[in-house]
Design a protein around this motif. Sequence first.
Motif: not given
Length: 83
Positions: A52-55, A67-69
């Motif tokens: 989703q956030c690519r991190d 995830a944390p995001c």
Amino acid sequence: MTQNSNDPEMLETPRGRVSEAVVAESTVPQLIARPVPVQTSGRTEFAARCPQCRDWHRHIGLGEKEAPCGAHYRLEFASRGAA
């Protein structure tokens, strides 16, 4: 008869919220992230690029993760038979 605070009736969520959660869960596509094992001094962790956030996020186990995001995905290795 008295009810303890541990009775299931006391812990039940409102029915509207439960049904909304089931509908939202069934319409969300199953995202999969492929882990990279990371050996720390005390244990093996798994790093994966978030779909989703690519991190990069690190987890201590495989399976369903939040995830944390805020993304929800399944952390699993690719099967050996798939090419």
